[in-house]
Design a protein around this motif. Structure first.
Motif, PDB file in Angstrom:
ATOM      1  N   ASN A  22       0.804  -1.229   0.000  1.00 15.56           N
ATOM      2  CA  ASN A  22       0.000   0.000   0.000  1.00 15.56           C
ATOM      3  C   ASN A  22       0.835   1.275   0.000  1.00 15.56           C
ATOM      4  O   ASN A  22       0.404   2.306   0.507  1.00 15.56           O
ATOM      5  CB  ASN A  22      -0.982   0.015   1.178  1.00 15.56           C
ATOM      6  CG  ASN A  22      -1.941  -1.146   1.116  1.00 15.56           C
ATOM      7  OD1 ASN A  22      -2.528  -1.422   0.079  1.00 15.56           O
ATOM      8  ND2 ASN A  22      -2.078  -1.851   2.226  1.00 15.56           N
ATOM      9  N   THR A  23       2.046   1.209  -0.567  1.00 16.06           N
ATOM     10  CA  THR A  23       2.883   2.406  -0.677  1.00 16.06           C
ATOM     11  C   THR A  23       3.286   2.628  -2.130  1.00 16.06           C
ATOM     12  O   THR A  23       3.314   1.702  -2.938  1.00 16.06           O
ATOM     13  CB  THR A  23       4.164   2.316   0.179  1.00 16.06           C
ATOM     14  OG1 THR A  23       4.992   1.263  -0.323  1.00 16.06           O
ATOM     15  CG2 THR A  23       3.842   2.102   1.645  1.00 16.06           C
ATOM     16  N   VAL A  24       3.598   3.880  -2.428  1.00 10.99           N
ATOM     17  CA  VAL A  24       4.079   4.280  -3.745  1.00 10.99           C
ATOM     18  C   VAL A  24       5.307   5.155  -3.524  1.00 10.99           C
ATOM     19  O   VAL A  24       5.281   6.071  -2.701  1.00 10.99           O
ATOM     20  CB  VAL A  24       2.996   5.085  -4.507  1.00 10.99           C
ATOM     21  CG1 VAL A  24       3.535   5.599  -5.833  1.00 10.99           C
ATOM     22  CG2 VAL A  24       1.739   4.249  -4.714  1.00 10.99           C
ATOM     23  N   ASP A  25       6.393   4.847  -4.227  1.00 12.87           N
ATOM     24  CA  ASP A  25       7.576   5.707  -4.189  1.00 12.87           C
ATOM     25  C   ASP A  25       7.406   6.784  -5.246  1.00 12.87           C
ATOM     26  O   ASP A  25       6.944   6.511  -6.357  1.00 12.87           O
ATOM     27  CB  ASP A  25       8.848   4.904  -4.463  1.00 12.87           C
ATOM     28  CG  ASP A  25       9.152   3.896  -3.367  1.00 12.87           C
ATOM     29  OD1 ASP A  25       8.780   4.156  -2.203  1.00 12.87           O
ATOM     30  OD2 ASP A  25       9.755   2.857  -3.673  1.00 12.87           O
ATOM     31  N   VAL A  26       7.775   8.018  -4.904  1.00 16.88           N
ATOM     32  CA  VAL A  26       7.600   9.137  -5.828  1.00 16.88           C
ATOM     33  C   VAL A  26       8.905   9.916  -5.943  1.00 16.88           C
ATOM     34  O   VAL A  26       9.615  10.107  -4.960  1.00 16.88           O
ATOM     35  CB  VAL A  26       6.440  10.062  -5.381  1.00 16.88           C
ATOM     36  CG1 VAL A  26       6.676  10.624  -4.001  1.00 16.88           C
ATOM     37  CG2 VAL A  26       6.207  11.175  -6.371  1.00 16.88           C
ATOM     38  N   ILE A  27       9.223  10.303  -7.165  1.00 15.88           N
ATOM     39  CA  ILE A  27      10.353  11.192  -7.426  1.00 15.88           C
ATOM     40  C   ILE A  27       9.817  12.360  -8.247  1.00 15.88           C
ATOM     41  O   ILE A  27       9.367  12.176  -9.378  1.00 15.88           O
ATOM     42  CB  ILE A  27      11.485  10.488  -8.197  1.00 15.88           C
ATOM     43  CG1 ILE A  27      12.001   9.282  -7.417  1.00 15.88           C
ATOM     44  CG2 ILE A  27      12.619  11.475  -8.484  1.00 15.88           C
ATOM     45  CD1 ILE A  27      12.999   8.435  -8.186  1.00 15.88           C
ATOM     46  N   ASN A  28       9.822  13.553  -7.651  1.00 12.98           N
ATOM     47  CA  ASN A  28       9.408  14.776  -8.336  1.00 12.98           C
ATOM     48  C   ASN A  28      10.663  15.513  -8.773  1.00 12.98           C
ATOM     49  O   ASN A  28      11.633  15.593  -8.016  1.00 12.98           O
ATOM     50  CB  ASN A  28       8.619  15.689  -7.389  1.00 12.98           C
ATOM     51  CG  ASN A  28       7.322  15.070  -6.943  1.00 12.98           C
ATOM     52  OD1 ASN A  28       6.561  14.580  -7.755  1.00 12.98           O
ATOM     53  ND2 ASN A  28       7.074  15.083  -5.654  1.00 12.98           N
ATOM     54  N   VAL A  46       1.534   6.796   1.069  1.00  9.77           N
ATOM     55  CA  VAL A  46       0.953   5.656   1.772  1.00  9.77           C
ATOM     56  C   VAL A  46      -0.564   5.731   1.623  1.00  9.77           C
ATOM     57  O   VAL A  46      -1.168   6.768   1.929  1.00  9.77           O
ATOM     58  CB  VAL A  46       1.339   5.666   3.272  1.00  9.77           C
ATOM     59  CG1 VAL A  46       0.734   4.468   3.987  1.00  9.77           C
ATOM     60  CG2 VAL A  46       2.854   5.698   3.435  1.00  9.77           C
ATOM     61  N   LEU A  47      -1.169   4.655   1.157  1.00  4.30           N
ATOM     62  CA  LEU A  47      -2.617   4.608   0.997  1.00  4.30           C
ATOM     63  C   LEU A  47      -3.279   4.837   2.350  1.00  4.30           C
ATOM     64  O   LEU A  47      -2.949   4.176   3.336  1.00  4.30           O
ATOM     65  CB  LEU A  47      -3.029   3.249   0.422  1.00  4.30           C
ATOM     66  CG  LEU A  47      -4.433   3.109  -0.121  1.00  4.30           C
ATOM     67  CD1 LEU A  47      -4.693   4.108  -1.247  1.00  4.30           C
ATOM     68  CD2 LEU A  47      -4.651   1.687  -0.620  1.00  4.30           C
ATOM     69  N   GLU A  48      -4.198   5.818   2.422  1.00  2.72           N
ATOM     70  CA  GLU A  48      -4.809   6.182   3.704  1.00  2.72           C
ATOM     71  C   GLU A  48      -5.637   5.052   4.302  1.00  2.72           C
ATOM     72  O   GLU A  48      -5.529   4.758   5.485  1.00  2.72           O
ATOM     73  CB  GLU A  48      -5.675   7.434   3.550  1.00  2.72           C
ATOM     74  CG  GLU A  48      -4.873   8.703   3.423  1.00  2.72           C
ATOM     75  CD  GLU A  48      -5.748   9.950   3.370  1.00  2.72           C
ATOM     76  OE1 GLU A  48      -6.988   9.855   3.512  1.00  2.72           O
ATOM     77  OE2 GLU A  48      -5.177  11.031   3.182  1.00  2.72           O
ATOM     78  N   ASP A  49      -6.494   4.430   3.506  1.00  5.06           N
ATOM     79  CA  ASP A  49      -7.351   3.361   4.023  1.00  5.06           C
ATOM     80  C   ASP A  49      -7.475   2.273   2.962  1.00  5.06           C
ATOM     81  O   ASP A  49      -8.319   2.364   2.067  1.00  5.06           O
ATOM     82  CB  ASP A  49      -8.731   3.906   4.390  1.00  5.06           C
ATOM     83  CG  ASP A  49      -9.609   2.868   5.075  1.00  5.06           C
ATOM     84  OD1 ASP A  49      -9.262   1.660   5.053  1.00  5.06           O
ATOM     85  OD2 ASP A  49     -10.645   3.259   5.637  1.00  5.06           O
ATOM     86  N   PRO A  50      -6.630   1.241   3.057  1.00  5.75           N
ATOM     87  CA  PRO A  50      -6.645   0.184   2.041  1.00  5.75           C
ATOM     88  C   PRO A  50      -7.984  -0.543   1.907  1.00  5.75           C
ATOM     89  O   PRO A  50      -8.244  -1.158   0.881  1.00  5.75           O
ATOM     90  CB  PRO A  50      -5.557  -0.785   2.515  1.00  5.75           C
ATOM     91  CG  PRO A  50      -4.679   0.031   3.395  1.00  5.75           C
ATOM     92  CD  PRO A  50      -5.581   1.049   4.043  1.00  5.75           C
ATOM     93  N   SER A  51      -8.853  -0.459   2.923  1.00  7.99           N
ATOM     94  CA  SER A  51     -10.141  -1.159   2.842  1.00  7.99           C
ATOM     95  C   SER A  51     -11.131  -0.426   1.934  1.00  7.99           C
ATOM     96  O   SER A  51     -12.145  -0.988   1.542  1.00  7.99           O
ATOM     97  CB  SER A  51     -10.746  -1.332   4.238  1.00  7.99           C
ATOM     98  OG  SER A  51     -11.142  -0.074   4.765  1.00  7.99           O
ATOM     99  N   LYS A  52     -10.838   0.841   1.610  1.00  7.43           N
ATOM    100  CA  LYS A  52     -11.717   1.616   0.733  1.00  7.43           C
ATOM    101  C   LYS A  52     -11.131   1.649  -0.672  1.00  7.43           C
ATOM    102  O   LYS A  52      -9.925   1.597  -0.861  1.00  7.43           O
ATOM    103  CB  LYS A  52     -11.868   3.045   1.258  1.00  7.43           C
ATOM    104  CG  LYS A  52     -12.575   3.130   2.586  1.00  7.43           C
ATOM    105  CD  LYS A  52     -12.723   4.571   3.011  1.00  7.43           C
ATOM    106  CE  LYS A  52     -13.453   4.680   4.332  1.00  7.43           C
ATOM    107  NZ  LYS A  52     -13.547   6.077   4.773  1.00  7.43           N
ATOM    108  N   ASN A  53     -11.983   1.770  -1.644  1.00  7.13           N
ATOM    109  CA  ASN A  53     -11.549   1.848  -3.035  1.00  7.13           C
ATOM    110  C   ASN A  53     -11.389   3.315  -3.426  1.00  7.13           C
ATOM    111  O   ASN A  53     -12.112   3.833  -4.266  1.00  7.13           O
ATOM    112  CB  ASN A  53     -12.560   1.136  -3.939  1.00  7.13           C
ATOM    113  CG  ASN A  53     -12.049   0.977  -5.346  1.00  7.13           C
ATOM    114  OD1 ASN A  53     -10.847   1.044  -5.588  1.00  7.13           O
ATOM    115  ND2 ASN A  53     -12.954   0.779  -6.282  1.00  7.13           N
ATOM    116  N   GLU A  54     -10.434   4.002  -2.760  1.00  5.95           N
ATOM    117  CA  GLU A  54     -10.199   5.423  -3.003  1.00  5.95           C
ATOM    118  C   GLU A  54      -8.729   5.637  -3.326  1.00  5.95           C
ATOM    119  O   GLU A  54      -7.873   4.905  -2.854  1.00  5.95           O
ATOM    120  CB  GLU A  54     -10.523   6.255  -1.756  1.00  5.95           C
ATOM    121  CG  GLU A  54     -11.932   6.159  -1.271  1.00  5.95           C
ATOM    122  CD  GLU A  54     -12.145   6.936   0.019  1.00  5.95           C
ATOM    123  OE1 GLU A  54     -13.175   7.609   0.098  1.00  5.95           O
ATOM    124  OE2 GLU A  54     -11.292   6.865   0.915  1.00  5.95           O
TER     125      GLU A  54
END
Length: 151
Positions: A22-28, A46-54
């Motif tokens: 539930n994480t994404v690495d970002v390079i700006n 970091v995905l705030e709430d993995p149980s939701k489809n948001e």
């Protein structure tokens, strides 16, 4: 992002799956003006709430300001995407407890939309409508220049 993007050109954001779930690495990155030097900020979403489809994430960007090592934290929401040609993101970040930066980000898979007027018109029509649907006025945002991207 007026602070990050307001003083340069050729803004890029690269996202990859993070090592943790539930994480994404970002390079700006951006080419700063007038120095003509590349500036980057690496971080994690970091995905705030993995149980939701948001598409709602907390963004964590370690940085150095003057003599402090600090962390910029904020939110990043994917407002809409067609998964092929555009995505619209919205972000709010807090700096040093009292500065706030609100940013709408229009992502395209094409670096320079000005090469194809029809594609450019379609892109802005779609993405501006997403902003309007979320009560965000497109006129309040600055479009970053993505030309002359060599240093």
């Amino acid at each position: 992002n007026m602070e990050f993007e307001g003083r340069g050109r050729c803004v890029t954001a690269n996202y990859t799956n993070g090592e943790k779930s539930n994480t994404v690495d970002v390079i700006n990155s951006i080419i700063r003006e007038p120095s003509n030097k590349i500036f980057t900020m690496d971080g994690t979403m970091v995905l705030e709430d993995p149980s939701k489809n948001e598409g709602k994430f907390e963004v964590i960007l370690p940085t150095h300001f003057m003599w402090w090592n600090t962390v910029i934290k904020g939110s990043f929401w994917v407002l809409d995407t067609d998964y092929e040609s555009y995505s619209v993101g919205y972000s709010c970040a807090q700096f040093f407890w009292f500065f706030h930066d609100y940013t709408a980000i229009l992502f395209s898979r094409v670096q320079d939309l000005s090469q194809d007027e029809e594609q450019q018109t379609k892109f802005f029509k779609q993405t501006y409508q997403v902003l309007i649907d979320h009560n965000l006025d497109p006129a309040n945002f600055k479009i970053s220049v993505n030309k002359n991207c060599t240093v």
